[in-house]
Design a protein around this motif. Structure first.
Motif, short mmCIF file in Angstrom:
data_model
loop_
_atom_site.label_atom_id
_atom_site.label_comp_id
_atom_site.label_asym_id
_atom_site.label_seq_id
_atom_site.Cartn_x
_atom_site.Cartn_y
_atom_site.Cartn_z
N VAL A 497 0.85 -1.12 -0.08
CA VAL A 497 0.23 -0.11 0.04
C VAL A 497 0.78 1.20 -0.11
O VAL A 497 1.80 1.44 1.06
CB VAL A 497 -0.90 0.10 1.12
N VAL A 498 0.74 2.02 -0.95
CA VAL A 498 1.28 3.26 -1.12
C VAL A 498 0.62 4.42 -0.34
O VAL A 498 -0.60 4.68 -0.85
CB VAL A 498 2.02 3.87 -2.49
N LEU A 499 1.23 5.04 0.50
CA LEU A 499 0.50 6.24 1.10
C LEU A 499 1.30 7.50 0.94
O LEU A 499 2.30 7.58 0.74
CB LEU A 499 0.52 6.06 2.65
N ARG A 500 0.49 8.56 1.03
CA ARG A 500 0.91 10.03 1.06
C ARG A 500 0.09 10.89 1.49
O ARG A 500 -1.35 10.94 1.13
CB ARG A 500 1.11 10.33 -0.73
N GLN A 501 0.49 11.66 2.64
CA GLN A 501 -0.20 12.46 3.31
C GLN A 501 -1.52 11.93 3.79
O GLN A 501 -2.84 12.64 3.68
CB GLN A 501 -0.48 13.80 2.63
N VAL A 504 -4.47 6.63 0.41
CA VAL A 504 -4.03 5.69 -0.42
C VAL A 504 -3.83 6.12 -1.95
O VAL A 504 -4.68 6.26 -2.63
CB VAL A 504 -4.90 4.29 -0.40
N VAL A 505 -2.39 6.04 -2.38
CA VAL A 505 -2.16 6.40 -3.65
C VAL A 505 -2.33 5.13 -4.74
O VAL A 505 -2.68 5.31 -5.66
CB VAL A 505 -0.87 6.97 -3.81
N GLU A 506 -1.74 3.92 -4.12
CA GLU A 506 -2.04 2.82 -4.91
C GLU A 506 -1.68 1.56 -4.01
O GLU A 506 -1.09 1.64 -2.97
CB GLU A 506 -0.86 2.80 -6.01
N ALA A 511 4.65 -7.52 -6.38
CA ALA A 511 5.34 -7.56 -7.69
C ALA A 511 4.77 -6.87 -8.84
O ALA A 511 5.34 -6.20 -9.54
CB ALA A 511 5.43 -8.95 -7.97
N ALA A 512 3.51 -6.84 -9.00
CA ALA A 512 2.79 -6.08 -10.07
C ALA A 512 2.91 -4.76 -9.94
O ALA A 512 3.07 -4.01 -10.78
CB ALA A 512 1.36 -6.52 -9.98
N VAL A 513 2.52 -4.01 -8.63
CA VAL A 513 2.76 -2.50 -8.50
C VAL A 513 4.19 -2.21 -8.77
O VAL A 513 4.63 -1.18 -9.40
CB VAL A 513 2.18 -2.11 -7.00
N PRO A 517 3.62 0.37 -12.03
CA PRO A 517 3.03 1.33 -10.87
C PRO A 517 2.11 2.07 -11.89
O PRO A 517 2.39 2.51 -13.03
CB PRO A 517 3.94 2.30 -10.32
N GLN A 518 0.86 2.29 -11.71
CA GLN A 518 -0.03 3.07 -12.05
C GLN A 518 -0.04 4.47 -11.82
O GLN A 518 -0.51 5.50 -12.55
CB GLN A 518 -1.35 2.46 -11.76
N GLN A 519 0.16 4.72 -10.65
CA GLN A 519 0.37 6.14 -10.09
C GLN A 519 1.66 6.94 -10.37
O GLN A 519 2.60 6.36 -10.02
CB GLN A 519 -0.35 6.19 -8.71
N GLU A 520 1.56 8.12 -10.50
CA GLU A 520 2.92 9.12 -10.82
C GLU A 520 3.79 9.01 -9.69
O GLU A 520 4.95 8.88 -9.73
CB GLU A 520 2.67 10.49 -11.34
N TYR A 521 3.01 9.10 -8.51
CA TYR A 521 3.91 8.99 -7.09
C TYR A 521 4.63 7.92 -6.82
O TYR A 521 5.74 7.89 -6.46
CB TYR A 521 2.83 9.46 -5.93
#
Length: 533
Positions: A497-501, A504-506, A511-513, A517-521
């Motif tokens: 899980v990618v968090l920003r502030q 959840v960003v993505e 392995a797939a992410v 990756p789908q999001q710029e961050y």
């Protein structure tokens, strides 16, 4: 030819232990030129920090035996300089970024007071001019909303933010020589890249010499001109950075280079029922300002996090400092208030009282980031590890508790014969193993690991990761792994899980992410991590 900015010649340092002496630096020689970055690398206990403290003449005496050899700053011998000379050099000509910011910052003073003290003492600046300089420097090291943060105290900052303040304090003096002792250990890759870029810029602007102490060889590749490798107090290899990484000569150097995290986690049995189900988890804190510390508004630290976790599965939480990673861990443990649903083994935990949560505590355990602060220095290893048994298994006798301590110490790779020693008598990697043993002795089903390897050198980090994988397979443990090190997450985790502030960003299969990756961050984080590689 002019003399080097810093020259260490045949330096030896010993600690006195009773009637004997233990040599911690042994016949070390190195130089730092103006405008050059020398990286000093090696495992914990190799003598790197002791060398740095000796340059600043900050080692205590006793128990330190007076060093032998020379430490020359622009040709002047610092080991034989008087205190007045040292006071003129410290802060003005030489500055140091210490490894542990919470110990180095005064907990009773605001950031503004501590930063102003530096500018007042070393540059004679008045408050208004100093305030502008402080804000500029805090902005350069990546402190968001710097003007509002000046009234904060160190405990109100995250670990990464405290480290950035320490870096700002050292850079405010515009030193000729900067000694940086693990200055990016607690920083995520985005802030780490920002700090490294800043150090490079200042080195060019001020023609500053930089002695950079680290166990992270990826940073060394980016920043250093030359590298000195230390092992057990000795300098075993020295050379230009590109040549040393291309063709290391000493076996120990090759061992360090080969210790990068690798491999993938074992497959998860998808037929197992879900152990942890989290739906729309949210955490908000009241922001307090003013003399009376009144609440002015709510800060949303975490927004709408949902995931599920099975036995034997690992979830990685990644993101910058302040993104909500540690907040998530505390909320899942019910140590801070939150909203949303937390179901563990089919039981909703969110509405349970403190007393009702007690039977569930042994099944959810945590390993904190810094074993130095999470282990009580006044308790020996037996007392530390058995503490949970005394609370949650009161029927056990002292002999039964000690037998379980011996068993779990063997399981995590610690010698049970050392169980009556105290935390200070162990290395950083051994202390982290003690913290893992303390969590495992209660036979939990879920372990939350909050940056458990960030303060460890790469070789010890690799050992801890191998240990965590082994324990996961043997006990079908579920892990929530909080980290800013994407290499480590890739090696250990099934989901990410990618968090920003707090958002959840993505999220998805690790392995797939990482592969697409789908999001710029997320792409930005991965690019920075690959640049570090």
């Amino acid at each position: 030819m002019s003399s080097p900015l810093l020259s260490i010649n045949h330096l030896s340092i010993a600690f006195r232990q009773g009637n004997s002496e233990q040599r911690v630096v042994d016949d070390l020689s190195l130089t730092v030129e103006a405008g050059e970055t020398l990286a000093l690398v090696g495992e914990s206990g190799s003598g790197k920090s002791v060398t740095a403290l000796s340059v600043m003449r900050l080692l205590p005496s006793p128990p330190v035996v007076w060093p032998q050899g020379e430490i020359l700053f622009e040709g002047k011998d610092l080991l034989r300089a008087d205190e007045r000379t040292l006071q003129r050099l410290r802060g003005n000509r030489m500055a140091m970024i210490f490894q542990e910011p919470m110990v180095s910052l005064n907990p009773l003073h605001t950031l503004e007071k501590q930063l102003y003290e530096v500018l007042s003492l070393h540059r004679g600046m008045r408050r208004e001019a100093a305030r502008a300089e402080m804000l500029s420097c805090l902005d350069r090291v990546g402190i968001r909303n710097a003007r509002a943060r000046l009234v904060d105290y160190p405990h109100q900052l995250s670990g990464g933010e405290r480290q950035r303040v320490m870096i700002a304090m050292a850079l405010l003096t515009q030193p000729d020589l900067l000694i940086a002792d693990e200055p990016t250990t607690a920083l995520d890759v985005t802030v780490q890249a920002q700090i490294l870029t800043l150090l490079k810029e200042l080195k060019r602007e001020l023609n500053m010499g930089l002695l950079f102490i680290t166990h992270n060889l990826n940073i060394v590749r980016q920043l250093a001109d030359s590298v000195s490798v230390m092992q057990k107090g000795k300098g075993v290899e020295h050379g230009r950075c590109d040549r040393l990484f291309a063709a290391p000569q000493h076996p120990y150097t090759r061992q360090l280079i080969d210790a990068e995290p690798t491999g993938r986690p074992a497959p998860v049995d998808l037929s197992q029922p879900v152990l942890l189900q989290v739906n729309q988890l949210q955490v908000a804190f009241a922001v307090k300002r003013g003399l009376l510390r009144r609440s002015t508004h709510q800060y949303q630290a975490l927004k709408n996090l949902s995931f599920s976790l099975r036995p034997g599965e690992s979830l990685g939480l990644v993101g910058e400092s302040g993104s909500g990673k540690s907040t998530t861990g505390l909320a899942l443990l019910r140590l801070i208030a939150s909203q949303g649903e937390i179901h563990f083994a089919g039981q909703p935990l969110q509405k349970l009282s403190r007393r009702q949560m007690l039977p569930w505590r042994p099944r959810l355990q945590v390993v904190f980031q810094d074993p130095n602060s999470s282990l009580n220095p006044r308790l020996n290893v037996v007392q530390i590890i058995e503490e949970g048994l005394q609370v949650h298994r009161p029927a056990l006798t002292a002999q039964q508790r000690e037998a379980q301590v011996i068993q779990v110490m063997q399981e995590v790779g610690l010698d049970p014969a050392t169980r009556h020693r105290y935390p200070a008598e162990f290395s950083g990697g051994q202390r982290q193993r003690i913290a893992i043993a303390r969590a495992l002795i209660l036979q939990p089903e879920l372990v939350i690991l909050d940056e458990p390897t960030s303060s460890l050198d790469r070789s010890v980090q690799k050992q801890i990761l191998q240990l965590l994988k082994k324990l996961q397979q043997e006990h079908r443990l579920a892990y929530i792994f909080i980290s800013h090190d994407l290499q480590v997450v890739r090696s250990l985790c099934h989901q990410v899980v990618v968090l920003r502030q707090g958002e959840v960003v993505e999220q998805g299969d690790c392995a797939a992410v990482f592969a697409a990756p789908q999001q710029e961050y997320t792409r930005q984080l991965l690019t920075l991590a690959q640049t570090a590689d």
